[in-house]
Design an enzyme around this catalytic site. Structure first.
Site, PDB file in Angstrom:
ATOM      1  CE  LYS A 249     -33.699 -56.853   0.133  1.00 20.84           C
ATOM      2  NZ  LYS A 249     -34.703 -57.144  -0.817  1.00 20.84           N
TER       3      LYS A 249
ATOM      4  CG  ASP B 237     -29.910 -53.262  -4.646  1.00 24.40           C
ATOM      5  OD1 ASP B 237     -30.196 -52.348  -5.436  1.00 24.40           O
ATOM      6  OD2 ASP B 237     -30.237 -54.441  -4.813  1.00 24.40           O
TER       7      ASP B 237
ATOM      8  CG  ASP C 254     -35.424 -53.117  -0.399  1.00 23.20           C
ATOM      9  OD1 ASP C 254     -36.187 -53.716   0.384  1.00 23.20           O
ATOM     10  OD2 ASP C 254     -34.926 -53.655  -1.407  1.00 23.20           O
TER      11      ASP C 254
ATOM     12  CB  THR D  39     -38.019 -57.319   1.891  1.00 25.71           C
ATOM     13  OG1 THR D  39     -37.141 -56.921   0.849  1.00 25.71           O
ATOM     14  CG2 THR D  39     -38.182 -58.806   1.900  1.00 25.71           C
TER      15      THR D  39
ATOM     16  CD  GLU E 138     -30.241 -64.055 -11.661  1.00 27.71           C
ATOM     17  OE1 GLU E 138     -31.103 -64.080 -12.526  1.00 27.71           O
ATOM     18  OE2 GLU E 138     -29.526 -65.038 -11.356  1.00 27.71           O
ATOM     19  N   GLY E 139     -30.234 -59.712  -8.885  1.00 28.89           N
ATOM     20  CA  GLY E 139     -31.300 -58.912  -8.267  1.00 28.89           C
ATOM     21  C   GLY E 139     -32.526 -58.954  -9.141  1.00 28.89           C
TER      22      GLY E 139
ATOM     23  CE  LYS F 122     -28.062 -64.051 -14.727  1.00 26.74           C
ATOM     24  NZ  LYS F 122     -27.705 -65.011 -15.730  1.00 26.74           N
ATOM     25  CB  VAL F 123     -23.985 -58.171  -9.285  1.00 29.67           C
ATOM     26  CG1 VAL F 123     -22.750 -57.354  -8.918  1.00 29.67           C
ATOM     27  CG2 VAL F 123     -25.244 -57.434  -8.858  1.00 29.67           C
TER      28      VAL F 123
ATOM     29  CG  ASN G 125     -30.323 -54.649   0.064  1.00 30.25           C
ATOM     30  OD1 ASN G 125     -30.130 -55.360  -0.904  1.00 30.25           O
ATOM     31  ND2 ASN G 125     -31.411 -53.928   0.236  1.00 30.25           N
TER      32      ASN G 125
ATOM     33  CG  PHE H   6     -35.152 -54.350 -12.420  1.00 33.74           C
ATOM     34  CD1 PHE H   6     -35.741 -54.133 -13.643  1.00 33.74           C
ATOM     35  CD2 PHE H   6     -35.939 -54.375 -11.286  1.00 33.74           C
ATOM     36  CE1 PHE H   6     -37.099 -53.932 -13.745  1.00 33.74           C
ATOM     37  CE2 PHE H   6     -37.294 -54.168 -11.383  1.00 33.74           C
ATOM     38  CZ  PHE H   6     -37.885 -53.948 -12.608  1.00 33.74           C
TER      39      PHE H   6
ATOM     40  CG  LEU I 298     -19.640 -60.914  -8.068  1.00 35.90           C
ATOM     41  CD1 LEU I 298     -19.276 -59.443  -7.863  1.00 35.90           C
ATOM     42  CD2 LEU I 298     -18.738 -61.795  -7.205  1.00 35.90           C
TER      43      LEU I 298
HETATM   44  N1  ADE Z   1     -22.958 -58.572  -4.968  1.00 33.05           N
HETATM   45  C1  ADE Z   1     -23.748 -57.514  -5.215  1.00 33.05           C
HETATM   46  N2  ADE Z   1     -23.037 -56.400  -5.229  1.00 33.05           N
HETATM   47  C2  ADE Z   1     -21.748 -56.746  -4.969  1.00 33.05           C
HETATM   48  C3  ADE Z   1     -20.540 -56.016  -4.820  1.00 33.05           C
HETATM   49  N3  ADE Z   1     -20.528 -54.692  -4.964  1.00 33.05           N
HETATM   50  N4  ADE Z   1     -19.424 -56.689  -4.547  1.00 33.05           N
HETATM   51  C4  ADE Z   1     -19.477 -58.029  -4.407  1.00 33.05           C
HETATM   52  N5  ADE Z   1     -20.568 -58.766  -4.524  1.00 33.05           N
HETATM   53  C5  ADE Z   1     -21.709 -58.126  -4.817  1.00 33.05           C
END
Ligand code: ADE
Length: 447
Positions: free
Chosen positions: A140, A156, A138, A178, A23-24, A28-29, A143, A26, A21
């Site tokens: 923004k 986040d 943070d 940021t 990438e941060g 991936k999601v 987020n 630290f 979904l």
């Molecule tokens: N991307 C980052 N976190 C998410 C989440 N909780 N649901 C859907 N997409 C995301």
């Protein structure tokens, strides 16, 4: 299987992994599905190696504590945390309306009405966090997610700081975030008020929603900082004069002169059509699982809340007591806690059933209604404060047959009201509270 096909099996515990979904910094999601219930979840995966190498352990632990502490319809919910030998998995609410950032990037600026709705939801959630001593730091556009009903969800909390990290001067002392959204005092890193700094970022977000571009944007970072220090920005001519006045009061470089959230919420522009969110009740928060995540021996340990259903109070051993206190310094167990804490502990010289009766007897004259379940109790204040009725969850843990620890946690209501409650309650209970200076316990008790 994920894209690389190696690093992640296609399921962890009861969750089956799907597409990436996002990438941060630290990890991936992933989209995931609970194979027992079919529910969709978002799972954020952290690599333990990187976390340890980059000394991010404390930050991750903070993220877990923070997310467990907050329970608000405009904040992405944390369901559970799992760990394998090499990874940590955060099982999060899946938010399926995409990022607000993408909406602006694709369709440009929003109408003032729409921007106001998102801003109201943002402020409501941020104000709720502040009342719990949690600062995002943070905030923004990236987020902010949208759900299927077009409601905003803040994601986040990785860089949040709990009020425990506030130093003696009452200010936060970590620079992060940021640059485009960061308040001048954060850049100067002289210590700052987390609530005022978050409000600045909310002001930048409101500007972006209504303008379609950032108020402070320079390719050269020093020039960017200069603009931020001086709040050198111009509102486009399509902003209404009321919105303009509000943004100017928020984007005030001196935090002492910057408007507070409560004052800002009184502005007519903000109040128009404002529907404060309805809250779900907060569960008792168990933070005892957090350190387990960093042990190297666990393989897919799923950490969930335990609900003991026998009729004895939970038993605490010496290790539990030490982990509840500040490191090995047990003085924190006996002394009055600092102002603004979310949790308090009292040691009492009675059996757990006696303590339950005393806790109940002492709460009623202070105007609290009491609900009991085994060795847990919920106290609800009669006065409607700024953040609803002050509600406290308590639980009695037995250390020895006539020595127990009472944990108290603010489930709802203002931090300051909780401090006042704790002061009065511990005074009302002084006969059974054990202090470091107290005489040895009755010899006949044998302890
Ligand atoms: N991307 C980052 N976190 C998410 C989440 N909780 N649901 C859907 N997409 C995301």
């Amino acid at each position: 299987m994920n894209k690389e096909g190696k690093s992640l099996r296609n399921h962890v515990g009861k969750y089956e992994f799907g597409r990436v979904l996002g990438e941060g910094s630290f990890g991936k999601v992933y989209l995931a599905r609970n194979m027992e219930t079919g529910e969709k979840r978002a799972i954020k995966v952290f690599n333990k190696d990187r976390v340890v190498k980059d000394k991010m352990m404390e930050q991750i632990k903070r993220e877990i504590s923070t997310m467990k502490l907050v329970n608000h319809p405009n904040i992405v919910h944390l369901y559970e945390v799992m760990a394998s030998k090499t990874k940590i998995f955060f099982v999060l609410e899946y938010v399926n309306g995409g990022e607000l950032f993408n909406k602006i990037a694709r369709h440009g600026k929003l109408r003032e009405e729409e921007a106001r709705k998102y801003f109201q939801q943002l402020i409501n959630a941020v104000d709720y966090c502040h009342s719990k001593g949690v600062y995002h730091r943070d905030l923004k556009l990236e987020n902010l997610l949208l759900d299927e009903d077009d409601n905003l969800k803040i994601s986040d909390f990785g860089l949040s700081a709990l009020s425990q990290q506030i130093r003696e001067d009452g200010l936060l002392h970590t620079t992060c975030g940021t640059p485009n959204y960061v308040a001048p005092e954060v850049i100067l890193s002289k210590g700052y008020d987390g609530a005022k700094a978050d409000l600045w970022s909310c002001g930048v977000i409101l500007f972006v929603l209504m303008a379609g571009y950032l108020p402070f944007d320079e390719p050269n970072i020093m020039n960017l900082y200069k603009k931020i220090y001086k709040a050198d920005f111009t509102c486009p001519d399509w902003f209404s004069s009321a919105a303009r006045r509000l943004i100017i009061r928020i984007l005030e470089p001196n935090p002492k002169n910057r408007i507070s959230i409560s004052h800002m919420m009184e502005f007519l522009w903000f109040k128009k059509g404002y529907k404060p969110a309805r809250f779900r009740e907060q569960k008792y928060i168990d933070s005892s699982d957090i350190d387990l995540l960093f042990s190297s021996s666990n393989d897919h340990v799923v950490l969930e809340h335990k609900e003991p259903n026998d009729l004895r109070p939970s038993f605490l051993n010496a290790f539990d007591i030490i982990s509840l206190s500040e490191g090995l310094n047990l003085s924190g167990l006996f002394e009055k806690e600092q102002v603004g804490k979310q949790e308090m502990m009292l040691i009492m010289r009675c059996s757990a059933p006696e303590i339950m009766s005393k806790l109940e007897e002492s709460a009623k004259p202070l105007g609290f209604s009491v609900k009991r379940h085994d060795f847990k109790m919920r106290l609800e204040g009669s006065e409607l404060g700024h953040k609803g009725h002050l509600t406290i969850s308590t639980e009695v843990f037995e250390v020895l047959p006539l020595l127990s620890v009472v944990g108290m946690k603010r489930a709802r209501g203002d931090t300051r009201e909780f401090d006042r409650f704790y002061e009065n309650y511990s005074t009302a209970l002084k006969d059974i509270v054990w202090t470091a200076e107290a005489k040895p316990l009755d010899q006949t008790n044998g302890y």
